[in-house]
Design a protein around this motif. Sequence first.
Motif, PDB file in Angstrom:
ATOM      1  N   UNK A  25       0.844  -1.201   0.000  1.00 33.93           N
ATOM      2  CA  UNK A  25       0.000   0.000   0.000  1.00 33.93           C
ATOM      3  C   UNK A  25       0.879   1.251   0.000  1.00 33.93           C
ATOM      4  N   UNK A  26       0.677   2.103  -0.984  1.00 33.56           N
ATOM      5  CA  UNK A  26       1.464   3.330  -1.138  1.00 33.56           C
ATOM      6  C   UNK A  26       0.899   4.417  -0.224  1.00 33.56           C
ATOM      7  N   UNK A  27       1.730   4.947   0.688  1.00 33.85           N
ATOM      8  CA  UNK A  27       1.260   5.942   1.646  1.00 33.85           C
ATOM      9  C   UNK A  27       0.703   7.184   0.957  1.00 33.85           C
ATOM     10  N   UNK A  28       1.378   7.643  -0.078  1.00 29.40           N
ATOM     11  CA  UNK A  28       0.939   8.845  -0.776  1.00 29.40           C
ATOM     12  C   UNK A  28      -0.425   8.668  -1.408  1.00 29.40           C
ATOM     13  N   UNK A  29      -0.637   7.522  -2.048  1.00 33.82           N
ATOM     14  CA  UNK A  29      -1.924   7.235  -2.682  1.00 33.82           C
ATOM     15  C   UNK A  29      -3.015   7.120  -1.629  1.00 33.82           C
ATOM     16  N   UNK A  30      -2.731   6.409  -0.532  1.00 37.43           N
ATOM     17  CA  UNK A  30      -3.718   6.245   0.534  1.00 37.43           C
ATOM     18  C   UNK A  30      -4.124   7.589   1.121  1.00 37.43           C
ATOM     19  N   UNK A  31      -3.151   8.428   1.404  1.00 35.42           N
ATOM     20  CA  UNK A  31      -3.441   9.742   1.983  1.00 35.42           C
ATOM     21  C   UNK A  31      -4.279  10.587   1.019  1.00 35.42           C
ATOM     22  N   UNK A  32      -3.949  10.522  -0.265  1.00 37.55           N
ATOM     23  CA  UNK A  32      -4.715  11.295  -1.252  1.00 37.55           C
ATOM     24  C   UNK A  32      -6.172  10.842  -1.288  1.00 37.55           C
TER      25      UNK A  32
ATOM     26  N   UNK B 140      -7.855   9.305   1.219  1.00 40.07           N
ATOM     27  CA  UNK B 140      -8.482   9.685   2.488  1.00 40.07           C
ATOM     28  C   UNK B 140      -8.837  11.166   2.521  1.00 40.07           C
ATOM     29  N   UNK B 141      -7.930  12.003   1.999  1.00 39.48           N
ATOM     30  CA  UNK B 141      -8.122  13.448   2.068  1.00 39.48           C
ATOM     31  C   UNK B 141      -9.271  13.948   1.189  1.00 39.48           C
ATOM     32  N   UNK B 142      -9.744  13.110   0.270  1.00 33.27           N
ATOM     33  CA  UNK B 142     -10.904  13.522  -0.530  1.00 33.27           C
ATOM     34  C   UNK B 142     -12.131  13.732   0.347  1.00 33.27           C
TER      35      UNK B 142
ATOM     36  N   UNK C  87      -6.164  15.428   9.351  1.00 35.99           N
ATOM     37  CA  UNK C  87      -5.178  15.066   8.330  1.00 35.99           C
ATOM     38  C   UNK C  87      -3.804  14.853   8.959  1.00 35.99           C
ATOM     39  N   UNK C  88      -3.447  15.718   9.896  1.00 34.57           N
ATOM     40  CA  UNK C  88      -2.162  15.564  10.595  1.00 34.57           C
ATOM     41  C   UNK C  88      -2.114  14.218  11.318  1.00 34.57           C
ATOM     42  N   UNK C  89      -3.204  13.860  11.996  1.00 30.16           N
ATOM     43  CA  UNK C  89      -3.255  12.605  12.749  1.00 30.16           C
ATOM     44  C   UNK C  89      -3.174  11.396  11.816  1.00 30.16           C
TER      45      UNK C  89
ATOM     46  N   UNK D 110      -7.463  -2.141   8.730  1.00 35.33           N
ATOM     47  CA  UNK D 110      -8.663  -2.755   8.154  1.00 35.33           C
ATOM     48  C   UNK D 110      -9.491  -1.715   7.404  1.00 35.33           C
ATOM     49  N   UNK D 111      -9.673  -0.554   8.037  1.00 31.06           N
ATOM     50  CA  UNK D 111     -10.424   0.512   7.373  1.00 31.06           C
ATOM     51  C   UNK D 111      -9.663   1.046   6.168  1.00 31.06           C
ATOM     52  N   UNK D 112      -8.367   1.300   6.339  1.00 39.00           N
ATOM     53  CA  UNK D 112      -7.570   1.841   5.233  1.00 39.00           C
ATOM     54  C   UNK D 112      -7.550   0.883   4.043  1.00 39.00           C
ATOM     55  N   UNK D 113      -7.501  -0.419   4.316  1.00 40.70           N
ATOM     56  CA  UNK D 113      -7.505  -1.404   3.229  1.00 40.70           C
ATOM     57  C   UNK D 113      -8.793  -1.320   2.428  1.00 40.70           C
ATOM     58  N   UNK D 114      -9.919  -1.182   3.119  1.00 37.75           N
ATOM     59  CA  UNK D 114     -11.194  -1.071   2.413  1.00 37.75           C
ATOM     60  C   UNK D 114     -11.299   0.234   1.634  1.00 37.75           C
ATOM     61  N   UNK D 115     -10.786   1.309   2.211  1.00 36.65           N
ATOM     62  CA  UNK D 115     -10.784   2.597   1.505  1.00 36.65           C
ATOM     63  C   UNK D 115      -9.927   2.509   0.244  1.00 36.65           C
TER      64      UNK D 115
END
Length: 343
Positions: free
Chosen positions: A144-151, A153-155, A163-165, A195-200
């Motif tokens: 899982x790429x951190x940059x892609x995941x953060x992008x 989530x931030x939508x 976002x900081x957390x 688990x949540x991040x994987x589904x997102x």
Amino acid sequence: MFDSIINLENLFASWKEFQIGKKEKEDVLLFEHKLEDNIWKLHESLRNKTYSHLPYESFFVHDPKVRHIHKASVRDRVLHHALVKILNPIFEPTFIHDSYSCRINKGSHRGVQRFISYARRESKNYTQPCWVLKCDVKKFFASVDHGVLIEILFRRVHDNDTRWLLKEIISSFKSELSRDPNKPKGLPIGNLTSQLFANVYLNELDQFMKHTLKERYYVRYADDFVILHTQRDNCLKLIKPMGKFLSDNLKLDLHPRKILLRKFSQGVDFLGYTCFPNAVIPRLKTEERIFKKLKEKAKLVKDGLLPYDYFHQAVQSYLGVLSHGSTFRLQEDLKNSIFFWLN
């Protein structure tokens, strides 16, 4: 949003959820010994932005294959619960119906039921051929790429403090695949947030499958997914666009050795069961593992090292797993074996 996550009421409620089934663990008992102080310190560090995620404890489990688990501190796991309690209602409505991993009223058994239902529907009640394309994402959690995941989530997360957390928690772990320090990868297997991040993350694939490729009969559980169709060629045509989407958009790869295409009538292994038109039976390895574990526990009971109540609970749990398949004879064999093991 940030205030909702870090307020004391949410943190204490998250503690109550977290400690279920863990009350005898040494680290949980230590945290509970000064519970109010520890929760208050966590709250203050978050409010003052001095919070920093602690290192993970690393170990391996056999489940049944070897998995590398990374366990966060009690303090951090309480925060993970607090974060998920607030974020889950935001992201849950965006998920497709046929995503079954780590969601309320879903799970592997319902995923198998849906798979069987789709096979029956697509084959016109097993009167026509039904092809199943089964795929797996290669080293998903480590990739899982951190940059892609953060992008992604931030939508939906627009609050800067939250976002900081999120960045703090995501950046607390890097897998062995993080070769470029500027492009960290990996989610720790063991975090509730994972688990949540994987589904997102994989919801992006789900939306592509349903709305771009318009595949009607698609079911996903974690990084395993299946597509059902009457035409073999239709399944074959999906492999390339799926692989390209995963690579281009999510920096992931299909596992080349785990792409399976076969007729449903031949039997398809999915989520621990082998599914046929008129029967659903546990995978042979699952069956062997159940017998092996219960035989080991029965010996402990005979030797006086394990209370019978614990053994009985384990038996009922495994019988519950078996009850989801066509397993009457297997359950009877297991009960007979238990009788001999204990006598």
